[in-house]
Design an enzyme around this catalytic site. Structure first.
Site, mmCIF file in Angstrom:
data_model
loop_
_atom_site.group_PDB
_atom_site.id
_atom_site.type_symbol
_atom_site.label_atom_id
_atom_site.label_comp_id
_atom_site.label_asym_id
_atom_site.label_seq_id
_atom_site.Cartn_x
_atom_site.Cartn_y
_atom_site.Cartn_z
ATOM 1 N N ASP A 136 0.822 -1.215 0.000
ATOM 2 C CA ASP A 136 0.000 0.000 0.000
ATOM 3 C C ASP A 136 0.857 1.268 0.000
ATOM 4 O OD1 ASP A 136 -1.926 -1.993 0.444
ATOM 5 O OD2 ASP A 136 -1.926 -1.649 2.600
ATOM 6 N N GLU A 156 -11.062 -1.421 -3.744
ATOM 7 C CA GLU A 156 -10.390 -0.795 -2.605
ATOM 8 C C GLU A 156 -9.207 0.031 -3.106
ATOM 9 O OE1 GLU A 156 -8.941 -3.942 -0.096
ATOM 10 O OE2 GLU A 156 -7.257 -4.402 -1.416
#
Length: 736
Positions: free
Chosen positions: A45, A214
């Site tokens: 991420d 997401e």
């Protein structure tokens, strides 16, 4: 009509907890390297922003938030690091801290992150504020949860501004489906409380292993807002990046304003060992002329949501219609943590077994598995011992069998079995045994035993090193020379090598030999190998040739090879660097290609010492270096002299001092011969200072004739002759 969202309870589901261990790879400096290397290992991420000449990076670390800062994104893993947030010991927002995103808004810094209390369903969005101009300052204040958000599961929040309005977009799970929700912001820590759903997983590729949207990221260009997101579960190799597009003049809170691309815009590329690319962010080149995407990916299909995910960078191209072209994931080199002194299994001779790449919990990122057959083995051909005696050998292994063993053979002697306690597959641990090694180079073979076990590395540790001069390096040099095939070389050059070899063996056997004598013999043997001439030049049309090899002046733990053409390689195994203080291991997975792939820089496990004599060999049966165009392999070579920038520059004075030392060491047998050589070099020095080049050249040629005469008449040793001849020829070439 807008679709409003009412708060309601969600179920705990598929989402994987990501345990991340940040690692600082070998030193990388140039921005041109940003696409070649994985910029941060164990960095899921990744979020990168560029501000006032510096890149700032955050990523999932689970139990904290650190900010990395560097002027070069390629070198950000080695940059400045500060701890922005340490969570409370328990309670809301204390655990599972994911996907922090750093934004500079209205002169202040904000860090948006996801956290829970240990219960997955309680993941919510939080924000930190820093009023300092420098986000690395210790001024972060936790403003708590984003206000007015629905009291349900929320992760991966991100923010952007358009036409004076700031928006907050995040991922929420309802009925097991992960969707993208968005709301307007009143201020950087408060939303209006009227969110809409702008994307739900509808295509098959968004639902391969869980229905997931997401990790939204925003790129504003060409009158449009491009919002990427990641689809399907991160546990899948098919985790990929999708794209939503809206005009910047449209009503962004109207879900109909967002058009979803029917196919992923960035997905796995098995040919380049890229799996599960996703959860990206956007930044620019330092000059702002290029748009870059920073994303995480795995290098094997079954790594899933693990700590193997690393941050990579890819340049975005732009289509004529103003839309982004993300391309396909490029192959990157992954720099890993290699510990000096270990003999890595992947660098050995691997027979009927398999090198497994980018494994967790192993050194240097690889290990050897599938040592499963009667003829399977891993052989370490150059295990160095500074003296003869008993050593502790550590075998790093792993297996999940009730019982397992390997068969170990040292120097083709008697084979013995080593039993391993069970560890579980992937849980590598050490087994220590005693082995008898001879001074110099040894061969250790580890072969299949009972059942199956995997091998990571071996390490050798001295027990009681003796005092006195270090003879191991010269012995290792002699061991390698004695393996050369006589029939490959001319009779004259082979005879010269043998004369030098005989004298070095005498010195090695002399209990009173000094370290200076041993080092001189090492250098002489290297020079004798360098002057070997092939009886018939090997036919290697199109094969690359090494033009030079030298230690980097500003980095004595780097060795750079320059080739006559562009090369390619899998990883830098097959090289063996031997110095007068022992072998210097080369970390084969950490290397750099530059100068349009004409230069190969190797990372050394230790620095080359000042004045240390070095020689490099290459085993083409193990190595993978080849010409980029023709794919012809680099031919093997042995014991070539390596240029050392800290070695004394050859001059008349240095040669004169060399004559003195050689005489003192007994390598010039006649005192008058020593005086004659000194006088001759004094004359060379005089004319050199007067810059009378013709006389310098004349006297250097006379010096070469003199040492040749002295050698033929037994006045100086072959070792002294070849050392002085090399230095005099080097100086002569400079003046000519």
């Amino acid at each position: 009509m807008k679709r409003s969202v009412e708060p309601h309870k969600v179920l705990r589901g598929w989402l994987c907890v990501t345990f991340v261990f940040a690692f600082t790879p070998a030193h990388v400096t140039a921005n041109e390297d940003v696409f070649q290397y994985q910029i941060m290992n164990g960095a899921a991420d990744p979020f990168v922003t560029y501000h006032d000449g510096y890149y700032y990076m955050t990523f999932t670390q689970v139990d904290r938030i650190d900010i990395y800062k560097s002027a070069s994104l390629a070198d950000i893993a080695n940059g400045e690091v500060t701890r922005a947030f340490t969570p409370p010991a328990d309670g809301w927002g204390s655990q599972n801290i994911w996907a922090p995103k750093l934004h500079h808004i209205d002169g202040k810094w904000y860090l948006y992150y996801t956290a829970d209390d240990g219960v997955d369903a309680n993941h919510h969005m939080y924000v930190l504020e820093n009023t300092s101009s420098d986000p690395m300052s210790d001024s972060w204040v936790n403003k708590g949860q984003i206000e007015n958000m629905p009291d349900i599961f929320a992760i991966d929040g991100n923010t952007f501004e358009n036409d004076g309005t700031r928006y907050f977009v995040w991922s929420t799970r309802t009925d097991g489906i992960m969707e993208l929700w968005m709301d307007e912001m009143i201020n950087p820590w408060t939303v209006r409380g009227d969110p809409v759903i702008i994307s739900s997983p509808t295509y098959d590729w968004e639902k391969v292993d869980g229905a997931v949207n997401e990790g939204p990221a925003i790129l504003k260009r060409n009158g449009r807002i491009f919002m990427t997101y990641s689809a399907t579960g991160c546990q899948s190799e098919d985790y990929a990046i999708g794209l939503l597009t809206a005009w910047d003049t449209s009503d962004l809170m109207d879900p109909a304003s967002w058009e979803k691309s029917p196919e992923p815009v960035f997905s796995k590329n098995p040919e380049n060992d890229v799996y599960g690319p996703g959860h990206n962010s956007f930044t620019t080149s330092p000059d702002g002329k290029e748009d870059w995407m920073v994303y995480h990916a795995n290098s094997r299909p079954d790594a899933g949501c693990s700590g193997e995910r690393g941050a990579r960078v890819q340049k975005i191209e732009w289509n004529e219609d103003g839309t982004p072209d993300f391309g396909t994931p490029a192959k990157v080199q992954i720099l890993v943590d290699c510990i000096p002194g270990r003999y890595e299994a992947q660098d050995a001779i691997v027979h009927n077994a398999k090198v497994i790449s980018y494994s967790r919990n192993v050194s240097c990122g690889k290990h050897v598995g599938y040592i499963d057959f009667e003829d399977s083995y891993v052989e370490f051909p150059y295990v160095y011992a500074p003296y003869s005696g008993v050593y502790k050998m550590t075998i790093n292994y792993a297996h999940g069998m009730p019982h397992a063993s390997h068969q170990v053979t040292v120097n083709q002697g008697e084979t013995f079995e080593v039993q391993y306690p069970q560890t579980g597959w992937g849980n590598f641990t050490d087994m220590d045994i005693d082995v008898q090694l001879r001074r110099g180079l040894n061969t250790i073979r580890i072969a299949k035993g009972e059942n199956f076990s995997e091998l990571n590395y071996i390490a050798i540790q001295e027990k009681l090193p003796p005092e006195g001069p270090l003879k191991g390096p010269l012995q290792a040099k002699i061991d390698r020379v004695e393996s050369l095939p006589e029939e490959a070389y001319t009779a004259e050059s082979w005879a010269t090598l043998q004369r030098v070899l005989e004298e070095t063996e005498v010195m090695l056997a002399d209990p009173d030999a000094s370290q200076q004598q041993l080092d001189t013999a090492f250098g002489a043997l290297t020079l004798a190998v360098d002057q070997l001439q092939f009886d018939r030049e090997p036919s290697e049309d199109g094969a690359p040739k090494v033009a030079s090899m030298e230690i980097a002046e500003d980095a004595p733990d780097r060795l750079t090879l320059t080739f006559d053409q562009a090369i390619d390689l899998d990883y830098a195994n097959g090289f063996f660097l031997l110095g007068t203080e022992g072998p210097i291991m080369i970390t084969s997975v950490n290397y750099k290609l530059s100068s349009e792939n004409h230069r190969l820089t190797l990372n050394l496990a230790r620095e080359a010492r000042a004045n240390e004599r070095l020689s490099l060999s290459y085993d083409d049966t193990v190595g993978s270096v080849k010409a980029e165009d023709s794919e012809q392999p680099l031919p093997g070579f042995f014991g070539k002299k390596v240029h050392h920038p800290f070695a004394p520059k050859v001059s008349p004075e240095s040669i004169r001092k060399g004559v003195h030392l050689l005489g003192k060491e007994g390598l010039i047998y006649d005192r008058n011969a020593t005086h004659s050589l000194k006088r001759h070099m004094t004359a060379v020095d005089h004319f050199a200072q007067q810059k009378e080049s013709e006389k310098v050249i004349k006297h250097l040629k006379g010096f070469l004739s003199l040492i040749h005469h002295q050698k033929d008449n037994g006045l100086i040793s072959n070792v002294a002759y070849i050392v002085l001849k090399s230095d005099a020829e080097t100086l002569l070439a400079e003046w000519e």
